[in-house]
Design a protein around this motif. Structure first.
Motif, PDB file in Angstrom:
ATOM      1  N   GLU A 134       0.789  -1.339  -0.012  1.00  9.94           N
ATOM      2  CA  GLU A 134      -0.009  -0.082  -0.092  1.00  9.94           C
ATOM      3  C   GLU A 134       0.787   1.111   0.116  1.00  9.94           C
ATOM      4  OE1 GLU A 134      -4.043  -1.422   2.361  1.00  9.94           O
ATOM      5  OE2 GLU A 134      -2.281  -0.864   3.350  1.00  9.94           O
ATOM      6  N   ASN A 135       2.007   1.092   0.469  1.00  6.27           N
ATOM      7  CA  ASN A 135       3.221   2.336   0.604  1.00  6.27           C
ATOM      8  C   ASN A 135       3.412   2.485  -0.852  1.00  6.27           C
ATOM      9  OD1 ASN A 135       5.246   3.897   0.898  1.00  6.27           O
ATOM     10  ND2 ASN A 135       6.131   2.717   2.829  1.00  6.27           N
ATOM     11  N   PRO A 136       3.330   3.746  -1.445  1.00  5.02           N
ATOM     12  CA  PRO A 136       3.804   4.078  -2.903  1.00  5.02           C
ATOM     13  C   PRO A 136       5.556   4.030  -3.060  1.00  5.02           C
ATOM     14  CG  PRO A 136       3.294   5.912  -1.768  1.00  5.02           C
ATOM     15  CD  PRO A 136       2.651   4.902  -0.594  1.00  5.02           C
ATOM     16  N   ASP A 137       6.215   4.045  -1.969  1.00  5.74           N
ATOM     17  CA  ASP A 137       7.408   3.735  -1.761  1.00  5.74           C
ATOM     18  C   ASP A 137       7.993   2.452  -2.194  1.00  5.74           C
ATOM     19  OD1 ASP A 137       8.313   6.457  -1.195  1.00  5.74           O
ATOM     20  OD2 ASP A 137       7.767   6.095   0.909  1.00  5.74           O
ATOM     21  N   ILE A 138       6.923   1.311  -2.033  1.00  6.37           N
ATOM     22  CA  ILE A 138       7.200   0.076  -2.220  1.00  6.37           C
ATOM     23  C   ILE A 138       6.839  -0.242  -3.564  1.00  6.37           C
ATOM     24  CG2 ILE A 138       6.742  -2.253  -1.769  1.00  6.37           C
ATOM     25  CD1 ILE A 138       8.381  -1.240   0.382  1.00  6.37           C
ATOM     26  N   LYS A 139       7.910  -0.498  -4.540  1.00  2.00           N
ATOM     27  CA  LYS A 139       7.630  -0.639  -6.164  1.00  2.00           C
ATOM     28  C   LYS A 139       7.477  -1.904  -6.359  1.00  2.00           C
ATOM     29  CE  LYS A 139       8.705   3.706  -6.639  1.00  2.00           C
ATOM     30  NZ  LYS A 139       8.009   4.780  -7.234  1.00  2.00           N
ATOM     31  N   TYR A 140       7.342  -2.942  -5.777  1.00  6.07           N
ATOM     32  CA  TYR A 140       7.313  -4.272  -6.252  1.00  6.07           C
ATOM     33  C   TYR A 140       7.111  -5.351  -5.390  1.00  6.07           C
ATOM     34  CZ  TYR A 140      12.360  -5.106  -5.584  1.00  6.07           C
ATOM     35  OH  TYR A 140      13.485  -5.075  -5.175  1.00  6.07           O
ATOM     36  N   LEU A 141       6.870  -6.646  -5.621  1.00  6.00           N
ATOM     37  CA  LEU A 141       6.880  -7.749  -4.500  1.00  6.00           C
ATOM     38  C   LEU A 141       8.309  -8.334  -4.725  1.00  6.00           C
ATOM     39  CD1 LEU A 141       5.591  -9.443  -2.374  1.00  6.00           C
ATOM     40  CD2 LEU A 141       4.724 -11.183  -4.156  1.00  6.00           C
ATOM     41  N   ALA A 142       8.914  -8.508  -3.763  1.00  2.00           N
ATOM     42  CA  ALA A 142      10.463  -8.739  -4.216  1.00  2.00           C
ATOM     43  C   ALA A 142      10.551 -10.315  -4.109  1.00  2.00           C
ATOM     44  CB  ALA A 142      11.303  -8.328  -2.911  1.00  2.00           C
ATOM     45  N   GLU A 143      11.789 -10.931  -4.603  1.00  2.00           N
ATOM     46  CA  GLU A 143      11.769 -12.143  -5.024  1.00  2.00           C
ATOM     47  C   GLU A 143      11.057 -13.189  -4.142  1.00  2.00           C
ATOM     48  OE1 GLU A 143      15.975 -13.966  -4.310  1.00  2.00           O
ATOM     49  OE2 GLU A 143      16.416 -11.919  -3.562  1.00  2.00           O
ATOM     50  N   MET A 144      10.403 -14.001  -4.888  1.00  2.00           N
ATOM     51  CA  MET A 144       9.587 -15.191  -4.413  1.00  2.00           C
ATOM     52  C   MET A 144      10.537 -16.387  -4.370  1.00  2.00           C
ATOM     53  SD  MET A 144       7.122 -16.358  -2.696  1.00  2.00           S
ATOM     54  CE  MET A 144       5.730 -14.968  -2.798  1.00  2.00           C
ATOM     55  N   MET A 145      11.095 -16.553  -3.289  1.00  2.00           N
ATOM     56  CA  MET A 145      11.999 -17.630  -3.267  1.00  2.00           C
ATOM     57  C   MET A 145      11.428 -18.912  -2.736  1.00  2.00           C
ATOM     58  SD  MET A 145      15.191 -15.719  -1.077  1.00  2.00           S
ATOM     59  CE  MET A 145      14.169 -14.912   0.123  1.00  2.00           C
ATOM     60  N   ASN A 146      10.258 -18.709  -2.124  1.00  2.00           N
ATOM     61  CA  ASN A 146       9.514 -20.058  -1.970  1.00  2.00           C
ATOM     62  C   ASN A 146       8.961 -20.518  -3.212  1.00  2.00           C
ATOM     63  OD1 ASN A 146       8.227 -22.266  -0.885  1.00  2.00           O
ATOM     64  ND2 ASN A 146       6.936 -20.947   0.713  1.00  2.00           N
ATOM     65  N   TYR A 147       9.817 -20.910  -3.977  1.00  2.00           N
ATOM     66  CA  TYR A 147       9.381 -21.735  -5.368  1.00  2.00           C
ATOM     67  C   TYR A 147       8.280 -22.813  -5.033  1.00  2.00           C
ATOM     68  CZ  TYR A 147      13.431 -24.238  -5.485  1.00  2.00           C
ATOM     69  OH  TYR A 147      14.750 -24.911  -5.217  1.00  2.00           O
ATOM     70  N   PRO A 148       8.538 -23.839  -4.070  1.00  2.10           N
ATOM     71  CA  PRO A 148       7.732 -24.928  -3.965  1.00  2.10           C
ATOM     72  C   PRO A 148       6.420 -24.391  -3.537  1.00  2.10           C
ATOM     73  CG  PRO A 148       9.985 -25.255  -2.591  1.00  2.10           C
ATOM     74  CD  PRO A 148      10.213 -23.843  -3.207  1.00  2.10           C
TER      75      PRO A 148
END
Length: 539
Positions: A134-148
């Protein structure tokens, strides 16, 4: 302000003599004009995926070094500090970054903790992800390491992805070695990038299936040579990144070095600059100028288009680097930490066994992946010990958030002949990780870090060296030049003690990263990253 030079127009693939006019931080005109100036004006470089914390510097100090190499912005995943301090850690990074004229673009860390097979200092669930996005300073969802979790449709994982889609923010990937139907499923979940490819064929398949591929060249993981031949054909869908960059390396170079190496291989300079300057802006919707009229005045002046040696760096029209000197001032900031364990005894690092063989982590220089190998056990008075001659050394991970028994395993290729090295930078939960030739040396190194509430260190029979990291146990409160020199000294000491690794501390810090195959160690035990389960040390 009016600046003359050879204008590098990446979009139209042309270079011409001209001048750029800047008023109130914006480019108001770019016109062709003859002059005698020989330098080149081009958009600033962007690191498309980096953990600022791995530089051991807070964002404001990172910026002071990065602008020296023409970097004007980063796409930054703050999951290192998030694993220590949670949302408060992310907010610290954002606010500290705002204090300087540099364009940090932080993501919402998707995997805090990275797995449930380790102990972190905080948890960010799907509600926390919503709060961050919700914060406009956050630009993306960072790396989804939990690929399983993606492959098996885990409820919490899919909620996090769903929030990113609702806020229309890109979703970064992390899928080392994932191919075939598995990578198709992963991509179809909405994940758009990967920076973990370590082979040409893996990266090519992901590109063909619609992913953006980041060529990573950091202090530990180096995939440039494996992937660079893809750039000429796939330049519209590739970017450059560091992922993790230690301070001594950052003093020397950044993305500019990758441009130099790519051009030296005969790759068209406009394609190289598309990758290093333009693609991150387009993919992540960054507020970074690209040397067009009306853009923010984010550009650099370089000596030529072969070396890319930076002469000047401008951000929002402000001169932040000029002829060898950063013009960004150091700023004061609050120190946050989370370190709650007591000092250890030598006996805590014993592992009673009568086994004849053990599983061993094989560290690979320049890679985050490891191999699993089998070695003969060395036992003294019922205790498994390091075998210096065969380079099978004891390694430990110590929970720094609670008083727990240390986890013990063995590792090959660190090469130490004396003493021990240790770090509270231990991806991603940042527990203490140490490797050494004896239980006594390991205990001494671990306790040195506990006494200092974080850092990296080297100990021998007669000496000890430490670089303190009081900010979350992973970053310094000092400037980059100081930390770079101290880190270089520690790196030198580790190599004097026998290590042949290019970056022993960086490699050590990834030996607890369970989401990278094959064999790793968490504070809860030895872990097989291929089938995502604990495994026995003893055969």
């Amino acid at each position: 302000m009016i600046l003359q030079g050879n204008i590098v127009d990446i979009q139209n693939k042309r270079i011409y003599k001209g001048e750029v006019t800047v008023i109130n931080g914006k480019i108001t005109s770019i016109v062709e004009k003859n002059h005698d100036v020989n330098h080149y004006i081009l958009p600033g470089f962007i690191d498309a995926h980096i953990h600022i914390e791995s530089s051991m510097l807070v964002p404001s100090e990172f910026a002071r070094l990065a602008v020296c190499h023409g970097t004007v912005a980063t796409v930054s995943d703050p999951h290192e500090i998030a694993n220590v301090l949670g949302v408060a850690g992310v907010e610290f990074m954002i606010e500290n970054g705002k204090e300087v004229p540099f364009k940090f673009n932080f993501g919402a860390p998707s995997c805090v903790p990275a797995t449930h097979f380790e102990s972190a200092g905080a948890v960010i669930d799907s509600n926390g992800i919503k709060q961050l996005l919700e914060n406009p300073d956050i630009k993306y969802l960072a790396e989804m390491m939990n690929y399983p979790g993606v492959l098996f449709d885990d409820d919490e994982v899919m909620k996090k992805i769903a929030w990113a889609k609702q806020f229309n923010k890109p979703i970064d990937g992390h899928a080392p070695g994932l191919q075939g139907e598995d990578i198709t499923t992963y991509i179809n979940a909405g994940i758009t990038t990967d920076h973990e490819c370590f082979t040409y064929d893996e990266a090519l398949e992901k590109l063909q299936k619609g992913m953006k591929i980041l060529i990573r060249e950091g202090s530990a993981a180096k995939n440039f040579e494996a992937l660079i031949d893809l750039l000429s054909l796939h330049f519209e869908n590739m970017m450059f990144c560091s992922d993790d960059k230690h301070p001594d390396d950052l003093i020397i170079s950044h993305i500019n070095k990758l441009c130099e190496r790519a051009v030296a291989k005969g790759i068209d300079v406009f394609k190289v600059l598309q990758v290093s300057c333009v693609n991150p802006v387009k993919h992540y919707n960054l507020d970074v100028g690209l040397l067009h009229v009306g853009d923010d005045a984010d550009f650099i002046v370089v000596n030529n288009l072969k070396e890319f040696k930076t002469i000047k760096t401008y951000i929002n029209g402000e001169l932040v680097f000029n002829n060898g000197k950063t013009l960004i001032a150091s700023i004061p900031f609050e120190i946050l930490n989370n370190f709650n364990c007591n000092k250890k005894e030598i006996s805590d690092f014993k592992f009673e066994s009568s086994s004849k063989q053990i599983r061993v982590i094989e560290a690979l220089d320049g890679q985050l992946i490891t191999n699993e190998c089998i070695a003969d056990a060395s036992i003294s008075k019922g205790n498994l010990i390091s075998n210096i001659k065969n380079d099978v050394l004891k390694i430990t991970v110590v929970n720094r958030y609670k008083n727990k028994k240390p986890a013990i395993a063995f590792i090959k290729n660190f090469g130490l002949k004396e003493g021990a090295i240790a770090s509270s930078v231990g991806h991603d939960s940042h527990n203490i990780i140490a490797v050494g030739v004896s239980d006594a040396a390991i205990c001494k190194a671990v306790n040195l870090l506990i006494e200092n509430q974080g850092g990296i260190c080297a100990v021998s029979n007669t000496e000890q060296y430490i670089l303190s990291l009081p900010v979350a146990g992973i970053m310094s409160d000092k400037n980059g030049e100081t930390i770079g020199k101290q880190y270089a000294e520690l790196d030198k000491k580790a190599k004097q003690m026998g290590s042949k690794l290019t970056a022993p501390y960086m490699t050590l810090s990834f030996m607890a990263l369970l989401v990278i195959p094959s064999l790793k160690l968490s504070d809860k035990g030895l872990f097989n990253g291929t089938d995502f389960s604990f495994t026995a040390l003893e055969i």
